[in-house]
Design a protein around this motif. Structure first.
Motif, PDB file in Angstrom:
ATOM      1  N   ARG A   1       0.851  -1.200   0.000  1.00 41.90           N
ATOM      2  CA  ARG A   1       0.000   0.000   0.000  1.00 41.90           C
ATOM      3  C   ARG A   1       0.874   1.232   0.000  1.00 41.90           C
ATOM      4  O   ARG A   1       2.091   1.147   0.121  1.00 41.90           O
ATOM      5  CB  ARG A   1      -0.824  -0.005   1.289  1.00 41.90           C
ATOM      6  CG  ARG A   1       0.139  -0.272   2.447  1.00 41.90           C
ATOM      7  CD  ARG A   1      -0.337   0.019   3.800  1.00 41.90           C
ATOM      8  NE  ARG A   1       0.690  -0.380   4.762  1.00 41.90           N
ATOM      9  CZ  ARG A   1       1.724   0.371   5.132  1.00 41.90           C
ATOM     10  NH1 ARG A   1       1.876   1.574   4.638  1.00 41.90           N
ATOM     11  NH2 ARG A   1       2.615  -0.074   5.993  1.00 41.90           N
TER      12      ARG A   1
ATOM     13  N   ASP B   1       2.509   5.783   4.988  1.00 43.94           N
ATOM     14  CA  ASP B   1       1.996   6.884   5.787  1.00 43.94           C
ATOM     15  C   ASP B   1       3.106   7.242   6.771  1.00 43.94           C
ATOM     16  O   ASP B   1       3.478   6.384   7.586  1.00 43.94           O
ATOM     17  CB  ASP B   1       0.738   6.412   6.534  1.00 43.94           C
ATOM     18  CG  ASP B   1       0.000   7.548   7.205  1.00 43.94           C
ATOM     19  OD1 ASP B   1       0.592   8.634   7.360  1.00 43.94           O
ATOM     20  OD2 ASP B   1      -1.169   7.352   7.581  1.00 43.94           O
ATOM     21  N   PRO B   2       3.739   8.389   6.707  1.00 41.00           N
ATOM     22  CA  PRO B   2       3.356   9.621   6.011  1.00 41.00           C
ATOM     23  C   PRO B   2       3.994   9.870   4.635  1.00 41.00           C
ATOM     24  O   PRO B   2       3.873  10.979   4.125  1.00 41.00           O
ATOM     25  CB  PRO B   2       3.814  10.702   6.994  1.00 41.00           C
ATOM     26  CG  PRO B   2       5.056  10.135   7.614  1.00 41.00           C
ATOM     27  CD  PRO B   2       4.843   8.643   7.669  1.00 41.00           C
TER      28      PRO B   2
HETATM   29  N1  GLY Z   1       5.932   4.996   6.860  1.00 38.51           N
HETATM   30  C1  GLY Z   1       6.028   3.597   6.941  1.00 38.51           C
HETATM   31  C2  GLY Z   1       4.873   2.842   6.466  1.00 38.51           C
HETATM   32  O1  GLY Z   1       3.933   3.383   5.924  1.00 38.51           O
HETATM   33  O2  GLY Z   1       4.873   1.636   6.623  1.00 38.51           O
END
Ligand code: GLY
Ligand code: AMP
Length: 430
Positions: free
Chosen positions: A288, A291-292
């Protein structure tokens, strides 16, 4: 067309924001969404995003023909498989493909089978064998719960005792089912770099590089978090490192379309790399958007995001064209006091409009909600992602921190040093 985004974090606000910019969208729904998505799309409550039946019923009722899956849990649960079977287009791999994230053992076996550089490892389903391997490799060493553990299942142990304790914790249920198997790895050193790719029909379309800051406190100290800040692109790459990461992402994408990997992987493959002295090595794959990372990558994307998402979902690799703005992006995460441990919710948030009045600044919401009085309040550990674009890295960073100063809520916690090491240069990791 009508589009539904699944998820509720800063990533999903950024995804929704990028989709909303396209003229091709009629109605845009987010389930469940957050305080930020509420102002640019329709938040939907009552949909169980991990249940294909529930998502499908909503799609049929609201004429949704494209679903964008943000987080890993619905992917691993097979929501994409069932929606596709019902004729709904989906951005996100099926359950088998999502095992690249959902099982670290699966992922390591995939890497080894496809000659993808990664840390030496062993995978164990019992404490005795795991502890024997820990003693064989010695410290420093990395212990990972096999399954999904919301970013908390990885222990980088400097001392042998810590590794032994981590193994015992895993097998005594600290991570529930996710810890039924344990992957133990050699500890790699170097700067980390993420490279995400759109993958469809066995082809990778790499995005731009980004670097997360996983530890809670300045100087990369304290516990691991979901990410306290990020920037893009990564300015400290040595010659040859980007082409090598791109080669690896292409290799991985091709492998998803070949036996014995029977899937048609349509979504994002996230490569988390360690830039070691021997070259980039894969720490992990995610199935996927990051994030971030998404919050700095999408603002730099100069192509209609709906066109890309649709081409990926339909397997039309030939129609994927990516262009990037020649700007830097820096994101500082504002968290609740106590995060990643326990924290209070419901604190009133002020100053977002003032922050966004700075040219190039966008504030994505991660854990916010509207209270009964219609006030924006904190509702999660990570609360806001303050993103700034600039012509230089310094400009983007300065603007992000200027914006951070304008936003207030009780207990606001953030790192002062996002991007600091990158400004110093590669030597800052030595
Ligand atoms: N920022 C790491 C992750 O989305 O797994
Ligand atoms: P993962 O979820 O596998 O990316 O692990 C989370 C974090 O743990 C990574 O971003 C790294 O900071 C660290 N990590 C994971 N694997 C290793 C490794 N083999 N050596 C050193 N650090 C690691």
């Amino acid at each position: 067309m009508n589009i539904l985004v699944l998820g509720s974090g800063g990533r999903e606000h950024a995804l929704t924001w990028a989709l909303a910019k396209s003229s091709r969208v009629d109605e845009l729904f987010v389930a469940p969404g957050n305080g930020g998505t509420a102002s640019i799309a329709q938040n939907v409550s009552g949909v169980n995003i991990n249940s294909a039946e529930s998502v499908k019923a909503f799609c049929q009722e609201h004429d949704v023909t494209l679903v964008v899956i943000g987080p890993e849990a619905p992917l691993v649960a097979g929501v994409a498989d069932d929606l596709r079977a019902a004729g709904i287009r989906v951005f996100g791999p099926d359950a088998y493909g999502a095992q690249l994230e959902g099982s670290k053992t699966f992922s390591k076996e995939f890497m080894v089978a496809n000659n993808i550089p990664t840390a030496r490892y062993g995978s164990f389903d019992n404490e005795g064998d795991a502890l024997a391997y820990v003693n064989e490799l010695g410290a420093p060493i990395v212990v990972k719960a096999d399954g999904l553990a919301a970013g908390k299942g990885v222990i980088v142990a400097e001392e042998l005792e810590d590794a032994i304790e981590a193994v015992k914790d895993c097998f005594s249920g600290a991570f529930g089912e996710a810890g039924a198997k344990v992957v133990i790895e050699e500890c790699l050193v170097g700067p980390e770099c993420s490279l995400l790719a759109f993958v469809t029909n066995g082809q990778a379309f790499c995005m731009t590089t980004a670097q997360d800051h996983k530890r809670a406190y300045d100087g990369d100290r304290g516990p691991n978090t979901g990410g306290m800040g990020v920037y893009s692109p990564v300015p400290i790459l040595n010659e040859g490192e980007l082409p090598e990461m791109q080669r690896i992402m292409q290799l991985a994408a091709e492998a998803t379309a070949k036996d014995p990997f029977p899937v048609d992987y349509r979504g994002v493959l996230y490569g988390g790399f360690m830039l070691t002295a021997e070259g980039p090595k894969v720490l992990e794959f995610n199935a996927r958007f990051g994030d971030p990372e998404t919050q700095v990558i999408l603002p730099r994307l100069d192509t209609d995001f709906v066109d890309i998402v649709e081409a990926v979902a339909e397997g039309r690799a030939e129609d994927i064209k990516l262009a990037w703005r020649d700007e830097w992006a820096v994101c500082v995460v504002l968290a609740s006091a106590g995060y990643p441990g326990s924290y209070e919710k419901g604190k009133v948030i002020l100053g977002i409009d003032e922050a966004e009045a700075i040219e190039g600044v966008t504030v994505f919401h991660a854990g916010t909600a509207l209270n009964y009085d219609g006030e924006l309040v904190t509702s999660g550990g990570r609360v806001l992602n303050v993103v700034a674009l600039g012509k230089t890295f310094e400009e983007a960073r300065d603007k992000a921190y200027d914006a951070v100063d304008l936003i207030n809520f009780e207990g606001k916690q953030f790192r002062q040093d996002i991007g600091k090491r990158a400004l110093i240069g590669r030597s800052a990791w030595e």
